[in-house]
Design a protein around this motif. Structure first.
Motif, PDB file in Angstrom:
ATOM      1  N   ASP A  70     -13.560  -9.623  13.698  1.00  0.00           N
ATOM      2  CA  ASP A  70     -14.247  -9.662  12.304  1.00  0.00           C
ATOM      3  C   ASP A  70     -13.718  -8.352  11.779  1.00  0.00           C
ATOM      4  O   ASP A  70     -13.454  -8.736  10.497  1.00  0.00           O
ATOM      5  N   ARG A  71     -13.983  -7.406  12.264  1.00  0.00           N
ATOM      6  CA  ARG A  71     -13.736  -6.108  11.642  1.00  0.00           C
ATOM      7  C   ARG A  71     -12.114  -5.961  11.298  1.00  0.00           C
ATOM      8  O   ARG A  71     -11.813  -5.329  10.378  1.00  0.00           O
ATOM      9  N   LEU A  72     -11.337  -6.315  12.441  1.00  0.00           N
ATOM     10  CA  LEU A  72      -9.905  -6.270  12.072  1.00  0.00           C
ATOM     11  C   LEU A  72      -9.582  -7.097  10.872  1.00  0.00           C
ATOM     12  O   LEU A  72      -8.773  -6.593  10.084  1.00  0.00           O
ATOM     13  N   ALA A  73     -10.015  -8.343  10.974  1.00  0.00           N
ATOM     14  CA  ALA A  73      -9.599  -9.396   9.745  1.00  0.00           C
ATOM     15  C   ALA A  73     -10.116  -8.889   8.321  1.00  0.00           C
ATOM     16  O   ALA A  73      -9.696  -9.329   7.554  1.00  0.00           O
ATOM     17  N   SER A  74     -11.304  -7.933   8.588  1.00  0.00           N
ATOM     18  CA  SER A  74     -11.856  -7.558   7.165  1.00  0.00           C
ATOM     19  C   SER A  74     -11.256  -6.211   6.568  1.00  0.00           C
ATOM     20  O   SER A  74     -11.718  -5.951   5.327  1.00  0.00           O
ATOM     21  N   LEU A  75     -10.340  -5.810   7.229  1.00  0.00           N
ATOM     22  CA  LEU A  75      -9.674  -4.546   6.700  1.00  0.00           C
ATOM     23  C   LEU A  75      -8.835  -4.686   5.682  1.00  0.00           C
ATOM     24  O   LEU A  75      -8.218  -5.720   5.634  1.00  0.00           O
ATOM     25  N   GLN A  76      -8.603  -3.610   4.733  1.00  0.00           N
ATOM     26  CA  GLN A  76      -7.682  -4.108   3.568  1.00  0.00           C
ATOM     27  C   GLN A  76      -6.254  -3.437   4.044  1.00  0.00           C
ATOM     28  O   GLN A  76      -6.066  -2.904   4.927  1.00  0.00           O
ATOM     29  N   VAL A  77      -5.299  -3.956   3.190  1.00  0.00           N
ATOM     30  CA  VAL A  77      -3.925  -3.355   3.518  1.00  0.00           C
ATOM     31  C   VAL A  77      -4.018  -1.810   3.234  1.00  0.00           C
ATOM     32  O   VAL A  77      -3.244  -1.220   4.389  1.00  0.00           O
ATOM     33  N   ALA A  78      -4.660  -1.295   2.563  1.00  0.00           N
ATOM     34  CA  ALA A  78      -4.719   0.218   2.585  1.00  0.00           C
ATOM     35  C   ALA A  78      -5.092   0.938   3.922  1.00  0.00           C
ATOM     36  O   ALA A  78      -4.692   1.745   4.457  1.00  0.00           O
ATOM     37  N   ASP A  79      -6.295   0.185   4.412  1.00  0.00           N
ATOM     38  CA  ASP A  79      -6.586   0.576   5.872  1.00  0.00           C
ATOM     39  C   ASP A  79      -5.483   0.609   6.993  1.00  0.00           C
ATOM     40  O   ASP A  79      -5.299   1.319   8.050  1.00  0.00           O
ATOM     41  N   TYR A  80      -4.847  -0.417   6.793  1.00  0.00           N
ATOM     42  CA  TYR A  80      -3.580  -0.504   7.908  1.00  0.00           C
ATOM     43  C   TYR A  80      -2.730   0.449   7.635  1.00  0.00           C
ATOM     44  O   TYR A  80      -1.960   0.925   8.716  1.00  0.00           O
ATOM     45  N   ILE A  81      -2.363   0.845   6.149  1.00  0.00           N
ATOM     46  CA  ILE A  81      -1.427   1.657   6.218  1.00  0.00           C
ATOM     47  C   ILE A  81      -1.948   2.873   6.544  1.00  0.00           C
ATOM     48  O   ILE A  81      -1.125   3.846   7.154  1.00  0.00           O
ATOM     49  N   ILE A  82      -3.092   3.328   6.402  1.00  0.00           N
ATOM     50  CA  ILE A  82      -3.663   4.593   7.081  1.00  0.00           C
ATOM     51  C   ILE A  82      -3.505   4.603   8.466  1.00  0.00           C
ATOM     52  O   ILE A  82      -3.105   5.828   8.892  1.00  0.00           O
ATOM     53  N   MET A  83      -4.089   3.902   9.177  1.00  0.00           N
ATOM     54  CA  MET A  83      -3.952   3.872  10.625  1.00  0.00           C
ATOM     55  C   MET A  83      -2.399   3.745  11.015  1.00  0.00           C
ATOM     56  O   MET A  83      -2.289   4.177  12.153  1.00  0.00           O
ATOM     57  N   GLY A  84      -1.837   3.164  10.183  1.00  0.00           N
ATOM     58  CA  GLY A  84      -0.223   3.052  10.854  1.00  0.00           C
ATOM     59  C   GLY A  84       0.274   4.572  10.638  1.00  0.00           C
ATOM     60  O   GLY A  84       1.148   4.972  11.576  1.00  0.00           O
TER      61      GLY A  84
END
Length: 103
Positions: free
Chosen positions: A65-79
């Motif tokens: 649920d937490r992974l699905a609720s992340l925004q694109v910016a969060d994925y960019i930061i973690m990437g």
């Protein structure tokens, strides 16, 4: 937008530095790159790591649920953190190939 750029740079530099130090001390080039997903999950999920052993199905459901609720910016930061660990491994390899023996 400025916060995204600063966050990307910050995560890249932090994880590059941590991975570089671990690579020097442990002499294992890609260890941090393999450990980074575990660290990212610890950052994202917000639940105790011990809960994955006691309430396995519920913990993974919360993580999903937490992974699905992340925004694109969060994925960019973690990437960018993952990119920092990968660049650190490449840098260590180049330095070792060039003759630098760290620790």
């Amino acid at each position: 937008m400025i916060q995204l750029v600063v966050s990307v740079l910050l995560y890249f530099v932090i994880f590059f530095g941590i991975a570089f130090i671990l690579n020097m001390l442990l002499r294992s080039t890609w260890l941090m790159s393999f450990l980074y997903p575990v660290i990212a999950i610890i950052i994202i999920d917000g639940i105790s790591t011990f809960d994955y052993l006691t309430n396995t199905s519920e913990s993974f459901q919360v993580l999903g649920d937490r992974l699905a609720s992340l925004q694109v910016a969060d994925y960019i930061i973690m990437g960018s953190g993952l990119a920092g660990t990968i660049v650190s491994g490449i840098t260590i390899r180049i330095l070792r190939k060039s003759g630098y023996r760290m620790f």
